[in-house]
Design a protein around this motif. Structure first.
Motif, PDB file in Angstrom:
ATOM      1  N   PHE A  58       2.932  -1.631   2.895  1.00 31.54           N
ATOM      2  CA  PHE A  58       2.277  -1.985   4.197  1.00 31.54           C
ATOM      3  C   PHE A  58       0.817  -1.542   4.493  1.00 31.54           C
ATOM      4  O   PHE A  58      -0.070  -2.066   5.006  1.00 31.54           O
ATOM      5  N   LEU A  59       0.320  -0.154   3.724  1.00 34.97           N
ATOM      6  CA  LEU A  59      -0.806   0.057   3.642  1.00 34.97           C
ATOM      7  C   LEU A  59      -1.869  -0.977   2.672  1.00 34.97           C
ATOM      8  O   LEU A  59      -2.843  -1.292   3.232  1.00 34.97           O
ATOM      9  N   ALA A  62      -2.392  -4.005   4.950  1.00 35.08           N
ATOM     10  CA  ALA A  62      -3.436  -3.848   5.962  1.00 35.08           C
ATOM     11  C   ALA A  62      -4.899  -3.676   5.176  1.00 35.08           C
ATOM     12  O   ALA A  62      -5.883  -4.437   5.776  1.00 35.08           O
ATOM     13  N   LEU A  66      -7.997  -6.341   5.659  1.00 32.39           N
ATOM     14  CA  LEU A  66      -9.385  -6.044   5.744  1.00 32.39           C
ATOM     15  C   LEU A  66     -10.490  -6.083   4.822  1.00 32.39           C
ATOM     16  O   LEU A  66     -11.593  -6.480   5.217  1.00 32.39           O
ATOM     17  N   TRP A 131       6.340   3.526   8.740  1.00 34.94           N
ATOM     18  CA  TRP A 131       5.085   3.817   8.055  1.00 34.94           C
ATOM     19  C   TRP A 131       4.884   5.411   7.978  1.00 34.94           C
ATOM     20  O   TRP A 131       4.686   6.040   8.966  1.00 34.94           O
TER      21      TRP A 131
END
Length: 434
Positions: A58-59, A62, A66, A131
């Motif tokens: 998930f990091l 993200a 970005l 998370w």
């Protein structure tokens, strides 16, 4: 005309290396845990690594979003003019393939965990996602709420695509590193210095290549994205097993509407008012071989009790199951799932004690029923009762079998992940009413 910088920005460089390290470290970990999760000796560690793997995934997702936003809003260094046309095409297509891959890898992983199906054992395994255990990450609802057959097929396809996209990442990284080393040591054109600021600019760094035409740009985009899509889709479809039915669990019956609890008729014994701040309902067990403890944040109790009037004593405890807390967001999310408490459909559990027995001294026994969702079982709760100056202290313990309560039986009927025996401990402080 856009002025091209000589190097990538500090933000772009940071995102590049963070994502690169994360993906490259995730690949061997993913291969290891896929095998270790089926071995009893390494199963507990593999489960915990799997939760970290999901969190890092998930990091990556993200950070990739970005990075794409940053890339679209900030100019990048131009390619050297000495590069051949096909090399420029390949370089831009490879970059686009990387962007597609950085999205596809975590997204296929998200699809897989949303199915609630374990490919390693070909059985249901509903595990919530969080998370790094800090907050819950929702599963994709259009997958999570699909039929069992659809979730099983989707799980196999998603895992097939996910694992083969890891191989695609290795191929792209090898191509990318090889090209970068060629530019640095053979062409000496300074391309590698764009992403590693400590390196000097090359001789040809200030001879930028002409901008590609719109048609070429679209071709580059299609080539890069198509590489990832074809790899993922082809291997995902190839990984789908034949519908033999082996390993499939029996589909659960549709959820019944919760029946309304009957009004509580008070006992004839003395009534008590519970001090919620000084009272607690705690549960405990083992999860992947590791002990856990949790409790319920919201519950209420109606108590009528007198050692001299046991026949007129009574207790009714109503628990808001959606407030179960263990301090681990993954565990808490799983407890709120349909296999466990399912508080959306069944918001409360209820314990009603109607028969009390003195065991000697301050020890007593309360017999009654426990209802969780649509299952009701007989329960006997041993407890101690001590009163001083109109204030009572009650402590009791019992052990419940989650098999009898139909909790987690689709994913873990054998108790391989969560212990079948769940301890429950009550601590109550109460004052005489009136």
């Amino acid at each position: 005309m856009t002025v091209r910088p000589s190097r990538y920005s500090a933000v772009a460089i940071t995102l590049h290396w963070l994502i690169a390290v994360a993906i490259l470290s995730m690949i061997p970990v993913g291969w290891w845990m896929s095998d270790a999760i089926t071995e009893p000796g390494s199963q507990a560690l593999a489960y915990r690594v799997f939760q970290i793997h999901k969190s890092v995934g998930f990091l990556i997702l993200a950070l990739t979003v970005l990075r794409i936003v940053w890339r679209l809003t900030h100019p990048v260094p131009a390619l050297p003019g000495a590069m051949k046309g096909w090399e420029q095409f390949a370089a831009r297509a490879t970059h686009l393939a990387f962007y597609a891959l950085m999205l596809a890898l975590p997204l296929t992983g998200w699809v897989y965990v949303s199915t609630g199906w374990a490919v390693a054992t070909d059985t249901p395994l509903a595990v919530a996602s969080s998370w790094f255990g800090l907050f819950a990450v929702p599963h994709l609802p259009f997958i999570e709420h699909a039929s069992e057959a659809v979730r099983r097929a989707t799980a196999w396809m998603a895992m097939g695509a996910h694992s083969k996209l890891a191989w695609a990442a290795i191929i792209l990284v090898a191509m990318h590193v090889g090209a970068a080393l060629k530019h640095q040591f053979l062409d000496r054109d300074g391309v590698l210095s764009h992403m590693i600021p400590i390196l000097p600019h090359g001789e040809a760094a200030h001879a930028p290549a002409p901008e590609p035409t719109p048609a070429v740009r679209w071709a580059e985009r299609l080539a890069g994205v198509a590489f990832v899509v074809v790899i993922g889709a082809a291997f995902g479809l190839a990984a789908k097993p034949a519908p033999t039915g082996q390993g499939e669990a029996v589909a659960s019956a549709p959820a019944a509407a919760p029946a309304a609890d009957a009004p509580v008729a008070p006992g004839t014994a003395a009534a008590w008012t519970v001090d919620q701040a000084a009272s607690a309902i705690v549960f405990s067990g083992t999860h992947t071989g590791k002990a856990f403890t949790g409790g319920f944040e919201q519950w209420e109790a109606q108590i009528w009790f007198d050692p001299a009037d046991l026949t007129g004593s009574k207790a009714v405890v109503t628990v808001q199951t959606g407030t179960a807390r263990t301090g681990d967001a993954t565990q808490e999310g799983s407890l709120s799932g349909g296999e466990w408490f399912d508080p959306t459909t069944y918001p409360t559990a209820r314990f009603e004690a109607t028969r009390f027995k003195a065991l000697g001294g301050s020890r007593y026994e309360a017999a009654g029923t426990l209802r969780i969702k649509t299952t009701t079982i007989p329960v006997v709760l041993p407890f101690t009762f001590d009163e001083a100056n109109g204030t009572a202290t009650v402590a009791g313990k019992l052990e419940l079998d989650r098999t009898a309560l139909n909790l987690g039986m689709m994913s873990d009927a054998g108790g391989d992940w969560v212990s079948k025996a769940i301890g429950v401990e009550i601590k109550v402080k109460a004052a005489r009413a009136g």
